[in-house]
Design a protein around this motif. Structure first.
Motif, PDB file in Angstrom:
ATOM      1  N   GLN A  63      17.479  21.360 -49.883  1.00 34.14           N
ATOM      2  CA  GLN A  63      18.225  22.587 -50.128  1.00 34.14           C
ATOM      3  C   GLN A  63      18.769  23.101 -48.799  1.00 34.14           C
ATOM      4  O   GLN A  63      18.307  22.694 -47.744  1.00 34.14           O
ATOM      5  N   LYS A  64      19.730  24.000 -48.852  1.00 37.58           N
ATOM      6  CA  LYS A  64      20.273  24.601 -47.626  1.00 37.58           C
ATOM      7  C   LYS A  64      19.235  25.556 -47.056  1.00 37.58           C
ATOM      8  O   LYS A  64      18.618  26.330 -47.778  1.00 37.58           O
ATOM      9  N   ILE A  65      19.029  25.471 -45.755  1.00 37.67           N
ATOM     10  CA  ILE A  65      18.089  26.347 -45.069  1.00 37.67           C
ATOM     11  C   ILE A  65      18.877  27.191 -44.074  1.00 37.67           C
ATOM     12  O   ILE A  65      19.550  26.641 -43.192  1.00 37.67           O
ATOM     13  N   ASN A  66      18.795  28.508 -44.225  1.00 41.29           N
ATOM     14  CA  ASN A  66      19.426  29.384 -43.233  1.00 41.29           C
ATOM     15  C   ASN A  66      18.771  29.126 -41.878  1.00 41.29           C
ATOM     16  O   ASN A  66      17.590  28.837 -41.803  1.00 41.29           O
ATOM     17  N   ASP A  67      19.527  29.246 -40.821  1.00 44.32           N
ATOM     18  CA  ASP A  67      19.071  29.025 -39.443  1.00 44.32           C
ATOM     19  C   ASP A  67      18.875  27.551 -39.100  1.00 44.32           C
ATOM     20  O   ASP A  67      18.335  27.237 -38.048  1.00 44.32           O
ATOM     21  N   LEU A  68      19.319  26.637 -39.976  1.00 44.29           N
ATOM     22  CA  LEU A  68      19.247  25.215 -39.672  1.00 44.29           C
ATOM     23  C   LEU A  68      20.533  24.539 -40.122  1.00 44.29           C
ATOM     24  O   LEU A  68      20.898  24.602 -41.285  1.00 44.29           O
ATOM     25  N   GLU A  69      21.202  23.940 -39.164  1.00 46.31           N
ATOM     26  CA  GLU A  69      22.415  23.188 -39.481  1.00 46.31           C
ATOM     27  C   GLU A  69      22.054  21.718 -39.642  1.00 46.31           C
ATOM     28  O   GLU A  69      20.940  21.306 -39.357  1.00 46.31           O
ATOM     29  N   ASP A  70      23.008  20.930 -40.068  1.00 45.80           N
ATOM     30  CA  ASP A  70      22.750  19.511 -40.319  1.00 45.80           C
ATOM     31  C   ASP A  70      22.617  18.689 -39.043  1.00 45.80           C
ATOM     32  O   ASP A  70      21.844  17.746 -38.991  1.00 45.80           O
ATOM     33  N   THR A  71      23.391  19.034 -38.000  1.00 49.16           N
ATOM     34  CA  THR A  71      23.481  18.172 -36.823  1.00 49.16           C
ATOM     35  C   THR A  71      23.357  18.976 -35.526  1.00 49.16           C
ATOM     36  O   THR A  71      24.009  19.998 -35.359  1.00 49.16           O
ATOM     37  N   TYR A  72      22.513  18.464 -34.618  1.00 47.39           N
ATOM     38  CA  TYR A  72      22.320  19.072 -33.305  1.00 47.39           C
ATOM     39  C   TYR A  72      22.371  17.989 -32.230  1.00 47.39           C
ATOM     40  O   TYR A  72      22.021  16.840 -32.479  1.00 47.39           O
ATOM     41  N   ILE A  73      22.772  18.393 -31.034  1.00 47.59           N
ATOM     42  CA  ILE A  73      22.696  17.533 -29.857  1.00 47.59           C
ATOM     43  C   ILE A  73      21.414  17.920 -29.109  1.00 47.59           C
ATOM     44  O   ILE A  73      21.197  19.098 -28.800  1.00 47.59           O
ATOM     45  N   TYR A  74      20.570  16.920 -28.833  1.00 50.84           N
ATOM     46  CA  TYR A  74      19.308  17.162 -28.136  1.00 50.84           C
ATOM     47  C   TYR A  74      19.473  16.825 -26.668  1.00 50.84           C
ATOM     48  O   TYR A  74      19.759  15.689 -26.306  1.00 50.84           O
ATOM     49  N   ASN A  75      19.306  17.823 -25.808  1.00 54.25           N
ATOM     50  CA  ASN A  75      19.387  17.648 -24.366  1.00 54.25           C
ATOM     51  C   ASN A  75      17.968  17.471 -23.839  1.00 54.25           C
ATOM     52  O   ASN A  75      17.201  18.433 -23.775  1.00 54.25           O
ATOM     53  N   THR A  76      17.617  16.231 -23.484  1.00 54.43           N
ATOM     54  CA  THR A  76      16.247  15.946 -23.052  1.00 54.43           C
ATOM     55  C   THR A  76      15.912  16.595 -21.711  1.00 54.43           C
ATOM     56  O   THR A  76      14.765  16.955 -21.475  1.00 54.43           O
ATOM     57  N   GLU A  77      16.887  16.750 -20.825  1.00 59.41           N
ATOM     58  CA  GLU A  77      16.625  17.362 -19.519  1.00 59.41           C
ATOM     59  C   GLU A  77      16.323  18.848 -19.646  1.00 59.41           C
ATOM     60  O   GLU A  77      15.449  19.370 -18.964  1.00 59.41           O
TER      61      GLU A  77
END
Length: 106
Positions: A72-86
């Motif tokens: 289901q759709k969750i507010n405050d969560l989008e489908d795609t993020y870029i993870y910056n490990t540094e």
């Protein structure tokens, strides 16, 4: 009977899974964390004054991109993020804003 009670009332506590990453929303007014597990599942926890809400789903990690899949759709969560490990941050692919910051796993 006791096992069923514990499993039902503590379904968000996943004792047998290993946490690999944990993030907290950068907006300090909201108590939201995302915990990623080694079996490619996650739990998003929203903490309010008197109660917590938990949402489950799966994720894929491809290079520096995290793709969240939820029933289901969750507010405050989008489908795609870029993870910056540094920096230990999740940046929304849609808005290009840093939304979540990595926190240490106990």
């Amino acid at each position: 009977m006791i096992g069923l009670y514990i499993a039902f009332n503590h379904q968000h506590n996943i004792f047998f899974k290993k946490e690999i990453l944990k993030f907290k929303i950068t907006n300090s007014l909201k108590g939201i964390t995302i915990t990623l597990y080694e079996d490619s599942t996650f739990v998003l926890q929203k903490s309010f004054t008197n109660y917590d809400c938990f949402y489950n789903g799966e994720f894929d990690k491809k290079n520096d991109t995290l793709l969240f899949k939820t029933p289901q759709k969750i507010n405050d969560l989008e489908d795609t993020y870029i993870y910056n490990t540094e920096r230990g941050t999740l940046k929304s692919l849609k808005t290009r804003k840093t939304t979540y910051r990595e926190i240490l796993i106990d």
